[in-house]
Design an enzyme around this catalytic site. Structure first.
Site, PDB file in Angstrom:
ATOM      1  N   GLY A  94    -113.463 -41.793 -46.736  1.00  0.00           N
ATOM      2  CA  GLY A  94    -114.662 -42.338 -46.098  1.00  0.00           C
ATOM      3  C   GLY A  94    -115.245 -43.443 -46.938  1.00  0.00           C
ATOM      4  O   GLY A  94    -115.621 -43.181 -48.084  1.00  0.00           O
TER       5      GLY A  94
ATOM      6  N   TYR B 133    -100.931 -38.960 -43.361  1.00  0.00           N
ATOM      7  CA  TYR B 133    -101.690 -40.174 -43.557  1.00  0.00           C
ATOM      8  C   TYR B 133    -102.908 -40.053 -44.482  1.00  0.00           C
ATOM      9  O   TYR B 133    -103.151 -40.899 -45.325  1.00  0.00           O
ATOM     10  CB  TYR B 133    -102.163 -40.661 -42.188  1.00  0.00           C
ATOM     11  CG  TYR B 133    -102.922 -41.939 -42.218  1.00  0.00           C
ATOM     12  CD1 TYR B 133    -102.262 -43.159 -42.291  1.00  0.00           C
ATOM     13  CD2 TYR B 133    -104.313 -41.933 -42.198  1.00  0.00           C
ATOM     14  CE1 TYR B 133    -102.966 -44.341 -42.323  1.00  0.00           C
ATOM     15  CE2 TYR B 133    -105.021 -43.115 -42.227  1.00  0.00           C
ATOM     16  CZ  TYR B 133    -104.349 -44.319 -42.288  1.00  0.00           C
ATOM     17  OH  TYR B 133    -105.052 -45.485 -42.337  1.00  0.00           O
TER      18      TYR B 133
ATOM     19  N   ASN C 173    -117.140 -31.969 -43.702  1.00  0.00           N
ATOM     20  CA  ASN C 173    -115.906 -32.667 -43.353  1.00  0.00           C
ATOM     21  C   ASN C 173    -115.314 -31.950 -42.148  1.00  0.00           C
ATOM     22  O   ASN C 173    -115.008 -30.765 -42.219  1.00  0.00           O
ATOM     23  CB  ASN C 173    -114.930 -32.627 -44.538  1.00  0.00           C
ATOM     24  CG  ASN C 173    -113.589 -33.266 -44.193  1.00  0.00           C
ATOM     25  OD1 ASN C 173    -113.499 -34.064 -43.280  1.00  0.00           O
ATOM     26  ND2 ASN C 173    -112.562 -32.904 -44.941  1.00  0.00           N
ATOM     27  N   GLY C 174    -115.185 -32.689 -41.049  1.00  0.00           N
ATOM     28  CA  GLY C 174    -114.665 -32.084 -39.825  1.00  0.00           C
ATOM     29  C   GLY C 174    -115.506 -32.494 -38.647  1.00  0.00           C
ATOM     30  O   GLY C 174    -116.244 -33.477 -38.710  1.00  0.00           O
TER      31      GLY C 174
ATOM     32  N   CYS D 187    -114.753 -37.707 -43.578  1.00  0.00           N
ATOM     33  CA  CYS D 187    -115.497 -37.291 -44.753  1.00  0.00           C
ATOM     34  C   CYS D 187    -114.652 -36.708 -45.879  1.00  0.00           C
ATOM     35  O   CYS D 187    -113.550 -36.210 -45.671  1.00  0.00           O
ATOM     36  CB  CYS D 187    -116.491 -36.194 -44.394  1.00  0.00           C
ATOM     37  SG  CYS D 187    -117.609 -36.641 -43.112  1.00  0.00           S
TER      38      CYS D 187
END
Lengths: 494, 494, 494, 494
Positions: C44, C264, C119-120, C18
């Site tokens: 995402g 990344y 997010n997570g 996310c």
């Protein structure tokens, strides 16, 4: 009332290929054309197109699907602006339904563009097509109607209307054509007048349409039928006035309107050849009651095509008219390819027996016509399952025995019920009914025209019933599937 | 026959919100559910959903649009595998039509999942919703029906069926509910039995459906009506056998089925409360002929709702029944938002006068009901334009004066024709007809049940005609647009 | 540069779930949110949603697909009006991608609505979910994030922000959360600060975003990182002014940002934890050149992830940097399910060897990371086919050996290259390269933070490389496929 | 690397119209054609078409959109079966993008069908079109390429390949054409060889393709360039063997390949005219570094077109190459029509400054070419906003001053940057840079061919830079918008 064609029971109906509409000189030309085509939707549901001219440029919209799927979107209509427009609804008889086959077809000529829309079928279409290709013409569509464009483009005449008439002189078969040039709207009917075409008028502006129902929807007046072999040229003059000329450029032939317009195709509220279609169908039903009476409890129409004849039969016979079969209007888009388990339910997706009105009754089922009989078998079975004590089939037209080559999509003749069984009794057993009767050819003629068939000079064309074709059949069979060795080489998906 | 709801003339029809269907123990559970929903499509065209259970997992498909738009695709049906399935068709009364409102609704409980489908409307739905949110519930849909799920989830009972019954005990208003758990298919009807629900059977497997036409389409047998206040629990036993239990967990109340099922909603081929709907409608027409005769030439139905009553009127009066209005079935998808120039043609997109049968005639127009009268005005005008000499309106139900709170989407009461004008004469002048008559409330009761209304204990609920509501109206008006101050805060597009 | 995730070579990349964005008090809140989400699209690509509040009502748009597929349509943005908005882009780790899982998630509370974007990943998400269902909660999504909503709804606190903090106190794992209430925009980061979240400002209006690139696209200023364990509450006061409060409600823990953001995930132009990502990646490449030099002719990046490290490697080693692999940007929508004959061409659909630069050369290929190694095999083969004399793989991060439970979608650990082979030599043989080297863990720490790893108190979380998880793993494996016996019973298609 | 064309910054790029591919005798002809077209996608993104022949019938698929949007669907490929296929990707220069303009174009001839695909533009196309219409031809497309079909159809020759050569003899301008008949695959290049075309081979089966990258993707071998003025005829013999003949039917002319293939159009991994495009572009950059050095800190490419030249410039100058501009790959489908508020962010939707690498630096920006300069202005501004201390523009090709008439869609010459300002200084001020330099024409020639331009007999065509057109310009300007008085009368929407 005439949307039996929308049926998933495709095998047992006939299909006409087209309806046409055109209007000259009206500021809302495209919107009126869309409405006219909507009223003619029963003549073709696969695709619809409109071409307009705005004084500078031609515009075109061609869409697969119903008129109401596309042409009520203001953005779509805005793409066909101008005071002249014509349109076409199509059910494909020749040529697969691909977008480039959708009419009106259009060509740019040296003298300007021309658009045409065609209802009917040429019996020498493939022959002409072969000749044109040999002369270097490139046929972009697989539609027969494209040959008219090439004949126009290659004509030695100057004016686009002269070229149009010149092109028509090469054609055999059935055509009601509407054409649009930069200044003219033209309507033409083949020498026999096999397919209908009427001239109407709205606010002084001329209109051509396949049926009067397309005039009614926009409040236009019916002026007259375009006559067999007549070319009517409406032209906008530089001062904005409109002139209307009539030509009879072909050798005269007797009018022979196709009886199937009365039996099945035309909308019941249309007036075809001066006769109200609903009334004609009721008269067919009344004649059928006289020719083929039966002692029963209820008269039940096979919806929706059989309803007017059933009302006529009931009124003539005194047996009550009842809605013994209920139609489901919500068929949706994909019921055309149902799953196996659903397909087994067949006819029930569209129709269901009104069990409470059928159980224990002697039922007279009235249908407009029987083609292969496959639907009739299912309807009889549905009546039996609902508890009908007796089921009598009465068909408001004669037996269909011959193929049509004039724009009606008939199955291979050997698949017609009347050719699969020798006797009425055999047919009745196949159908599973207690009795089966068809209207006589004279009964049909009397219902339509008031008198019996004149065998020396039939007043209509009745070739599907009698095999008496009104024109040469040069291509022999324009829809033969084994034929296209050098033609129709191209298959394209849209 | 009953797809008047599909009409673009939306303003003058009533809408019911739902139809439900469920089947337990059949290998083709989803395909049969799709067929059942197709037969119930007239009860809701905005969305359809199916939930199945395959022994391990629940599966769900919910789609906007018609059943036939989606559920005949084998790939779609393959996504709802299993031997138990239930489905729902919806016309939204509360909650906008967004995908998360489409039923069946589903919840995972500690004891396993449960899916429910609801036909009706809770008169204490908003009140319950407020209480639940105050207790920390999160309502994901804007549909009233979701409160049932929360009541089930919060029930202190253990078994899912006990929780279901526990939840129902909090509800007021109208509900015919079908629920699916991992082993059970449950059907329940509110204490008054306002909305219908029947129990059927196919190959020994139990079925619940809103109307019998959903049984007919799959060849299932009608077993009996679910009774008012009854909860029927069908359970699959470990050995594969199915047990059926009946509970009556609510305080007993008299049955009062909604009369509008007979007047308008149910399909004519359904049997509702033991009475064939088509026959009931013919009887309404016959009673109307007796109560309000008129000297005329033709009896013309307003299609399609008025047709059975028109046949009854014609048979009773001896005046011929004729199709004076022809319906265009090819409306397409986007005619719902036509251009201005097309909108002006209004009613003609769907219906056209059969001019040849109307011109010069004295016409009796039969309609099933009049809500605001706006359509009737247009139909009368269409008859006049087609040359009718006289136009007499006869309505096969009484005047509608009151809002419904049980799942029928009625307009604001002040917009109802019967509330806008004081006298029948004023209404008739607004309509533009030569005369106007409604069926009496007793005429309606006699047509349905054979006897007049018992004012002390009415046999049906007739609140829209009489204002006599069969239940408390706790929320007062569940569809009030000014209300949602703290609720329905969320607007979402799909 | 970081769209390797768009690759059809799905098997060998990691995915983050996310990105979040929110803005308070700006008239173009939704358009700015759409732009911010567009800049965060690399985090995402499966779905994107926006929730706004216009002073009266919350509005929501949730769509599968790219931000640019939907949210640049003015009509779509018009459906999320108001001066407060938040949004979310998603790549699903838990929960299938169905529309009801798309965030922001929303709940109506007694005190008003609340929307959240996450997010997570919670390491106790399933445990909490089970508890909530046992207490009668109905989980409508299959997304872990929904538990936050239920915890908020069930909190005994009054104010929505108090309820939010109360809910967070139950959560374990990684979360950067943004929440929107009727007056507040809240940003929160888990006690370890595993996922990033920054506070920005545009025209004096506060913004939360996952990365600074979302500030850059709209010309907003970076203010500061939200700290680990911090809850920042921005509130619009009645006078229109905005207050910003900071809470630290959790027991203090050391910050451990996830190193994969540098390796990344984050965009190269973002500044994460005060460090420019592009520069960090170049430093990884330079460290790699020092740790693992090789005598060769060209340094070639595996596009696009390996490019910054390749530039760093080339600059440090003095070996020329060349684009030896060319990327095809026109992949289209359906290459995700190619035909068998096309699939055989594998990697070539997206990348092709720049043959003229490779033939006869000794090539150093630089990639950012190796997961399963399947792509690396293909890239080496592509270099060989293009005539490379030698192929040396240098990977700018250490070997991945352990699963992530904090929002990165890692394959089963036994499928990781580093777990399938015991030695570097075996891996190199599998890959088919002439040599293979990974960056050391200290080389990575030094590139990011300037100093080596402190084993007593690691400055970052590096669990995928080391197995040292910064939090309890209560659910053990939140994404286990064999687990959902009583949960996730429902499978739904959109 | 060459997908700058996908950019929303349309105004400042050139577009080539087409790529072609064909293969004879391979069982996977269509799938291989789809892959080849995918590799050629950079030459045209608006539409793609494939025609195949299966021994009996031609089949066609033509689609708007990317190859990967349609042709990886097995069902789509199944509609173009057979062992011979050819395809075309298109960016329209003449003719609006409507489905009937999408190539390959097809015609049924008396001797069988023929399909053609065209890369280039005829400088006498409108003249020929007018002549053909005067002779009765009907042009169905608005594409110039259709005249080839008509010339073939009207040829007096017998064999389809003879007709094809006959037709070519009437054409002026640029053409690389591929044609497919029932037995032959033909490739032809205009007498100057303005557009490229190569002959390849896979498993012994001949292939034509616009660039070698289309051979690489399917593992085919490069055989040789089709020569200028050459017609290569591959024919399948009755025994299944394939013969290849070469004709040179036109008066000989010197080859003059278009330099823009090297500057911009061809993919960097293609070998055009025997030269690797990536290496040529690096050489342009290196020459530029020699011609126009500047003291600076970083060399930054304008992605993606400027990257190879930037690498060359950096290597020659010793100044580090850095990714100072980051590209967002996730643009989505509708960013082409963004809202006003989003449009204001302009270039940032696609590119963002890598602030940490730019701030405080003296930046050399390398672009492949400048057309109108509008993008360059935005990129310079982006660098300034990111804190660049100096911004120097170096362009790896000469100033563009003249329109192209050979298939490149150039803007009106007065809109070109080089024509809007008299001096380099004025241009530099408009751009907002600290300095601006273009590569010299000799620097370009030397990078491509190793020697300076031979003014007496230029080795390439460089008309956009010099105004020296290699052919007559009979139509004067084939894309003039004011021209179509009698042509292109028809506007059609798909």
């Amino acid at each position: 009332m005439s949307d039996k064609r929308f049926d998933e029971l495709d095998g047992d109906t006939l299909r006409e290929e087209c309806g046409v509409f055109g209007i000259l000189g009206h500021p809302d030309a495209s919107a009126l054309t869309a409405l006219g085509l909507h009223a003619l939707q029963h003549r073709g549901q696969e695709a619809a197109g409109i071409v307009s001219f705005d004084g500078r440029q031609f515009h075109s919209e061609r869409q697969l699907g119903l008129v109401g799927d596309h042409y009520t979107n203001p953005a779509t209509l805005a793409r066909v602006p101008g005071h002249m427009a014509m349109g076409h609804v199509r059910y494909s008889t020749t040529g697969e339904t691909i977008l480039r086959n959708v009419q009106p077809l259009f060509a740019e000529l040296e003298v300007g563009g021309i658009a045409i829309g065609h209802n009917g079928n040429f019996t020498n279409g493939l022959t002409l097509r072969r000749q044109l290709i040999a002369q270097g013409a490139i046929c972009q569509s697989t539609s027969d109607s494209e040959v008219v464009l090439h004949l126009i483009a290659r004509s030695r005449k100057t004016a686009s209307s002269d070229r149009f008439v010149d092109a028509l002189s090469h054609l055999e078969g059935a055509f009601s054509l509407v054409a649009l040039t930069r200044t003219k709207l033209i309507g033409a009917r083949d020498p026999n007048g096999i397919r209908p075409l009427v001239l109407g008028e709205l606010d002084g502006k001329p209109i051509f349409a396949s049926e009067t129902c397309a005039l009614d929807i926009i409040g236009a007046k019916f002026v007259r039928d375009v006559e067999n072999g007549e070319v009517v040229i409406c032209e906008m003059q530089p001062d904005g006035s409109i002139t209307i000329d009539s030509l009879k450029p072909f050798p005269p032939r007797p009018e022979r309107l196709c009886l199937f317009e009365y039996v099945y195709f035309a909308r019941p509220d249309s007036v075809v050849g001066g006769r109200g279609v609903y009334g004609v169908r009721k008269a067919m039903g009344a004649n059928l009651a006289r020719e083929a009476p039966v002692d029963a409890d209820v008269v039940v129409p096979v919806p929706d095509g059989g309803t007017p004849a059933a009302i006529g039969y009931a009124q003539e016979s005194g047996i009550p008219f009842e809605l013994g079969i209920i139609r489901n209007h919500y068929v949706g888009r994909t019921f055309i390819e149902p799953t196996q388990s659903i397909r087994a339910f067949g006819v029930k997706l569209k129709h269901s027996a009104n069990r409470a009105e059928i159980a224990g009754k002697r039922v007279i089922l009235i249908d407009d016509s029987i083609v292969r009989g496959t639907t009739t078998v299912k309807v009889v079975q549905m009546m039996r399952e609902a508890g009908a004590r007796e089921v009598h089939i009465r068909v408001a037209s004669p037996m269909i025995k011959h193929a049509d080559y004039y724009g009606i999509d008939t199955p291979d003749p050997e698949k017609l019920l009347a050719n699969q069984y020798r006797t009425l009794d055999e047919m009745c057993r196949f159908i599973g009914a207690d009795s089966l009767q068809f209207l006589s050819i004279d009964g049909l003629y009397q219902a339509v025209g008031g008198v019996a068939r004149n065998p020396l000079r039939p007043q209509f064309t009745d070739h599907c019933f009698t095999g008496d074709y009104p024109t040469p059949l040069t291509d022999l069979s324009g829809r033969s599937k084994s034929e296209p060795k050098t033609l129709s080489l191209m298959r394209e998906a849209v």
